[in-house]
Scaffold this motif. Structure first.
Motif, mmCIF file in Angstrom:
data_model
loop_
_atom_site.group_PDB
_atom_site.id
_atom_site.type_symbol
_atom_site.label_atom_id
_atom_site.label_comp_id
_atom_site.label_asym_id
_atom_site.label_seq_id
_atom_site.Cartn_x
_atom_site.Cartn_y
_atom_site.Cartn_z
ATOM 1 N N PRO A 149 0.810 -1.231 0.000
ATOM 2 C CA PRO A 149 0.000 0.000 0.000
ATOM 3 C C PRO A 149 0.845 1.284 0.000
ATOM 4 N N ASP A 150 2.107 1.214 0.425
ATOM 5 C CA ASP A 150 2.963 2.401 0.371
ATOM 6 C C ASP A 150 3.782 2.447 -0.918
ATOM 7 N N GLY A 151 3.557 1.504 -1.827
ATOM 8 C CA GLY A 151 4.373 1.452 -3.033
ATOM 9 C C GLY A 151 3.594 1.688 -4.311
ATOM 10 N N ARG A 152 2.263 1.753 -4.203
ATOM 11 C CA ARG A 152 1.472 1.770 -5.428
ATOM 12 C C ARG A 152 1.545 3.092 -6.180
ATOM 13 N N ASN A 153 1.968 4.150 -5.512
ATOM 14 C CA ASN A 153 2.023 5.449 -6.201
ATOM 15 C C ASN A 153 3.357 5.726 -6.879
ATOM 16 N N LEU A 154 4.191 4.743 -6.989
ATOM 17 C CA LEU A 154 5.517 4.953 -7.587
ATOM 18 C C LEU A 154 5.422 5.367 -9.052
ATOM 19 N N ASN A 155 4.496 4.754 -9.781
ATOM 20 C CA ASN A 155 4.324 5.032 -11.214
ATOM 21 C C ASN A 155 5.633 5.113 -11.985
ATOM 22 N N PRO A 156 6.422 4.082 -12.028
ATOM 23 C CA PRO A 156 7.679 4.154 -12.774
ATOM 24 C C PRO A 156 7.393 4.366 -14.257
ATOM 25 N N ASP A 157 8.179 5.225 -14.870
ATOM 26 C CA ASP A 157 7.958 5.535 -16.286
ATOM 27 C C ASP A 157 8.640 4.471 -17.141
ATOM 28 N N LEU A 158 7.854 3.578 -17.697
ATOM 29 C CA LEU A 158 8.400 2.502 -18.515
ATOM 30 C C LEU A 158 8.116 2.746 -19.992
ATOM 31 N N LYS A 159 7.625 3.954 -20.310
ATOM 32 C CA LYS A 159 7.189 4.217 -21.686
ATOM 33 C C LYS A 159 8.093 5.184 -22.435
ATOM 34 N N SER A 160 8.818 6.068 -21.718
ATOM 35 C CA SER A 160 9.610 7.075 -22.440
ATOM 36 C C SER A 160 10.992 6.565 -22.813
ATOM 37 N N THR A 161 11.294 5.325 -22.504
ATOM 38 C CA THR A 161 12.647 4.832 -22.717
ATOM 39 C C THR A 161 12.608 3.351 -23.050
ATOM 40 N N ARG A 467 -9.953 -13.342 -12.271
ATOM 41 C CA ARG A 467 -8.959 -13.034 -13.313
ATOM 42 C C ARG A 467 -7.950 -14.150 -13.512
ATOM 43 N N ASN A 468 -8.285 -15.309 -13.002
ATOM 44 C CA ASN A 468 -7.375 -16.442 -13.150
ATOM 45 C C ASN A 468 -6.028 -16.185 -12.472
ATOM 46 N N LYS A 469 -6.072 -15.481 -11.372
ATOM 47 C CA LYS A 469 -4.874 -15.231 -10.569
ATOM 48 C C LYS A 469 -5.082 -15.864 -9.188
ATOM 49 N N PRO A 470 -3.983 -16.259 -8.531
ATOM 50 C CA PRO A 470 -4.170 -16.838 -7.195
ATOM 51 C C PRO A 470 -4.788 -15.834 -6.217
ATOM 52 N N ARG A 471 -4.485 -14.570 -6.406
ATOM 53 C CA ARG A 471 -5.126 -13.514 -5.632
ATOM 54 C C ARG A 471 -4.932 -12.184 -6.342
ATOM 55 N N GLU A 472 -5.852 -11.272 -6.093
ATOM 56 C CA GLU A 472 -5.703 -9.905 -6.571
ATOM 57 C C GLU A 472 -5.536 -9.060 -5.327
ATOM 58 N N LYS A 473 -4.306 -8.577 -5.095
ATOM 59 C CA LYS A 473 -4.053 -7.880 -3.835
ATOM 60 C C LYS A 473 -4.810 -6.566 -3.756
ATOM 61 N N LEU A 474 -5.327 -6.274 -2.580
ATOM 62 C CA LEU A 474 -5.869 -4.951 -2.315
ATOM 63 C C LEU A 474 -4.663 -4.073 -2.022
ATOM 64 N N THR A 475 -4.585 -2.929 -2.697
ATOM 65 C CA THR A 475 -3.315 -2.204 -2.669
ATOM 66 C C THR A 475 -3.404 -0.803 -2.059
ATOM 67 N N THR A 476 -4.571 -0.462 -1.510
ATOM 68 C CA THR A 476 -4.637 0.812 -0.791
ATOM 69 C C THR A 476 -5.037 0.528 0.656
ATOM 70 N N TRP A 477 -4.658 1.448 1.527
ATOM 71 C CA TRP A 477 -5.011 1.309 2.937
ATOM 72 C C TRP A 477 -6.534 1.255 3.082
ATOM 73 N N GLU A 478 -7.242 2.082 2.326
ATOM 74 C CA GLU A 478 -8.702 2.145 2.433
ATOM 75 C C GLU A 478 -9.323 0.801 2.096
ATOM 76 N N ALA A 484 -11.229 -5.587 5.729
ATOM 77 C CA ALA A 484 -11.002 -6.156 7.064
ATOM 78 C C ALA A 484 -12.245 -6.043 7.926
ATOM 79 N N SER A 485 -13.037 -5.004 7.699
ATOM 80 C CA SER A 485 -14.182 -4.781 8.585
ATOM 81 C C SER A 485 -15.457 -5.410 8.062
ATOM 82 N N GLU A 486 -15.449 -5.852 6.811
ATOM 83 C CA GLU A 486 -16.688 -6.396 6.231
ATOM 84 C C GLU A 486 -17.043 -7.771 6.759
#
Lengths: 486, 198
Positions: A149-161, A467-478, A484-486
């Motif tokens: 959750p603290d890493g999702r905003n990195l947005n590495p630029d993989l398109k300009s290079t 999505r045929n994945k073992p899990r889809e991680k929830l990636t924000t604190w919210e 967790a509360s549901e």
């Protein structure tokens, strides 16, 4: 020895008979934390062990460090989650040491506090241009693709290079290279964060340079990870033949290290099999040996962005039997790229009231017992405070290393209990979990217990199955706290 | 020549390990195994029953006890099992019967022997590292594949007769094999990378 043994036995059963159990708090729920809990529960039956974590999710680097295409490495979760389901053990997530609760408070509440919160920061190179945009630490990149959750905003630029430079040649460097170069169809069925998969599918990166200060004999990676990256479909491997020349000192070094010998063999074979026709569009991985970064180059067209790395050539210098370090030769060259990932090591972060050895980035300790200062004086101990894992021995080793590390720390706790170092405090009842929960409740900290984590787990698995994945991680604190509360 | 010399070192270490610490036996005997141990061995086999572990665990324990008794007593069934001796970290010798085709990792867990198996036998860790105590038996094993060697690189206290427990499968020629579980000695660096072959 036999006397020692039976004393051990007595101290063990003491806790199960006592109305005031030994209360233990472990900070950090990665492999070091969980192994410590497992060993502690085994050695001191009847003790109450709480594992707290600043995230709502347990398992530390098994969740946010181990690469998504290494599901078998994550099997260890099955074992450690059984520890969390043991009656004497509780996982309490979403509690940050230092802000939700202080170390001093924890030491008041528990007889034993074991810090196992790892290394959540990075070593820095300390060279010009390190702050340029496009220069990231590998840890940030790993957190990003693993949905921390603290890493999702990195947005590495993989398109300009089309070119990425990775500084370092350890396993994290290889993980990062593999994620950048592996066909995304092979990543699509892993638990990689979906935003990262999308970004990688759209990535223009075709060339990855992995730069190391020393030679192929000293590479810090392990054979499994190297073999894996060398085997990526349609990938051209570039290794300069000149770099494979070895000296008698190198030969000596390999004689003493099976792993270095095998790594060198793998690299030599890959160099021979090497690129025949570098056809256009084929992805390339270049191993660059004997180079150290001197500064990062700023782009002319895009102010504030990185456009390359200025590398200094190095040579090896012996510093002792079987030990060689890289020294600069003064010669240099530029390597153009649009993104840099520094994979030069993780670093632990101290908290208030914790003795810390800054140069080494670890807590000063003897066999896990925290020392009051860096003088190394073994008599100046922090009573009831222990360390395990990366915070204790620095950011190296594999998951299994923590087994021995935890065994050692728990043995120290046991010895201190036997020798009465802790007994005077242990005979005093401590509030433990109830006291902690009371403090957190007063501060409106929402504790995520193991059952709440299981709800997150269920939700992630449900989303993954769509999505045929073992899990889809929830990636924000919210999202995490909502699930967790549901 | 070199190999046999090296293996002797490994053997001696294992031997020393069992002899030097034999007095620990009483300690091991006293140890009450927490129920987590049983849960683990059961769940390794039946991961889908995780939710019901509390209910099934007692049953499983009874079952595995009686099964091993039958195997060692019954004449017919003896053909289908082999004798294996684990030497624990404390130096205690633990003789068990292992059905053909079962890995030593599974067998250890079935018999409540303290051997880790972090990746559950998928060749992604080295926590089930064991030392084959007799060269004669080591030579009967098929050579480790690259993937096993990759993991052995990282094994703590590697010797020339080291193998991963998950890769040793019970077969008739291994009857009588003895396996030492390496102990973490205090004065050795605990980082996996530092462990050196002898």
């Amino acid at each position: 020895m036999a006397i020692f043994g039976s004393r051990r036995f007595l101290s063990r059963s003491f806790w199960s008979l006592s109305p005031h159990p030994l209360r233990v708090c472990i900070v950090g729920s990665g492999p070091a934390g969980f192994y410590t809990a497992e060993k502690m529960l085994k050695a001191h039956q009847g003790s109450q062990v709480d594992i707290i974590d600043r995230l709502p999710t347990p398992y530390g680097l098994v969740r946010s460090g181990v690469a998504p295409d290494h599901p078998e490495t994550k099997n260890v979760i099955n074992q450690v989650s059984r520890v969390a389901q043991n009656g004497g053990c509780s996982f309490l997530g979403n509690i940050a040491l230092g802000s939700s609760v202080s170390l001093a408070e924890l030491r008041e509440l528990y007889h034993v506090v074991v810090l196992a919160y790892g290394a959540e920061s990075d070593r820095v190179l300390g060279i010009p241009g390190e702050d340029l945009k496009g220069v990231h630490s590998a840890r940030e990149f790993v957190w990003w693709y693993n949905g921390h959750p603290d890493g999702r905003n990195l947005n590495p630029d993989l398109k300009s290079t089309d070119t990425a430079v990775i500084l370092g040649q350890g396993n994290v460097a290889l993980d990062v290279a593999r994620i950048l170069l592996r066909p995304t169809s092979e990543l699509a069925t892993t638990d990689i964060a979906s935003y990262a998969l999308t970004a990688l599918e759209q990535s223009f990166i075709r060339k990855v340079y992995m730069v190391g200060r020393r030679g192929p004999v000293q590479a810090a990676c392990t054979a499994k990870e190297l073999r894996e990256v060398l085997g990526i479909k349609d990938l051209c491997i570039h290794i300069k033949e000149a770099d494979l020349k070895i000296t008698p000192t190198d030969v000596e070094e390999m004689k003493n290290s099976r792993i270095h010998r095998r790594i060198y063999d793998l690299l030599s074979k890959a160099a021979v099999a090497g690129p025949s026709e570098p056809s256009s569009g084929r992805r390339e991985l270049h191993f660059v040996f004997y180079r150290q970064p001197a500064r990062f180059l700023e782009s002319f067209d895009k102010m504030g962005y990185v456009s390359g790395v200025h590398l200094e050539k190095t040579a090896l210098k012996g510093t002792g039997p079987g030990k060689q370090i890289a020294v600069g030769t003064g010669q240099s060259e530029d390597l153009s790229c649009g993104i840099v990932l520094k994979s030069i090591g993780y670093k632990s972060v101290p908290v208030d009231g914790l003795p810390f050895d800054n140069p080494k980035g670890v807590v000063p300790n003897i066999k896990g017992r925290v020392l009051s200062d860096n003088s190394g004086d073994p008599t100046l101990l922090e009573n009831g405070l222990y360390v395990c894992g990366w915070l204790k021995r620095g950011p190296t080793g594999i998951i299994g290393t923590n087994l021995y590390c935890a065994e050692e720390t728990v043995a120290s706790v046991s010895e201190d209990l036997e020798h009465g170092v802790l007994a005077s405090t242990a005979s005093l009842p401590k509030p433990g979990r109830d006291g902690l929960l009371q403090i957190l409740d007063n501060r409106n900290v929402r504790v995520v217990q193991f059952s709440a984590w299981e709800r997150i787990d269920e939700e992630e698995k449900r989303l993954g199955s769509l999505r045929n994945k073992p899990r889809e991680k929830l990636t924000t604190w919210e999202e995490l706290l909502k699930a967790a509360s549901e | 020549m070199l190999i046999s010399k090296l293996s002797r070192v490994g053997f001696l270490i294992a031997k020393e390990l069992s002899r030097g610490q034999y007095t620990y036996m009483s300690r091991t005997r006293f140890r009450q195994m927490p129920c987590g141990r049983y849960q683990r061995s059961l769940l390794e086999l039946l991961p889908e029953t995780r939710a019901f572990q509390g209910a099934i665990f007692q049953k499983h324990r009874d079952f595995s006890t009686s099964a091993s008794n039958n195997a060692s007593e019954g004449g017919d069934e003896q053909k289908e099992t082999i004798s294996v001796t684990f030497v624990s970290k404390d130096g205690e010798e633990i003789p068990i019967r292992v059905p053909m085709g079962m890995s030593m990792l599974e067998a250890a867990h079935e018999n409540d022997i303290e051997l880790e198996g972090a990746c559950e036998g998928s060749l992604a860790c080295s926590t089930c590292h064991v030392i084959v105590m007799d060269m004669e038996y080591y030579n009967k094993l098929e050579d480790p594949i690259d993937e096993e060697n990759d993991m052995l690189d990282l094994a703590f206290g590697l010797t020339e007769t080291s193998r991963l427990g998950c890769q040793i499968i019970a077969s008739p020629e291994l009857d009588g094999i003895r396996l030492a579980i390496p102990a973490a000695t205090r004065n050795v660096a605990i980082d996996g990378y530092v462990a050196k072959p002898h």
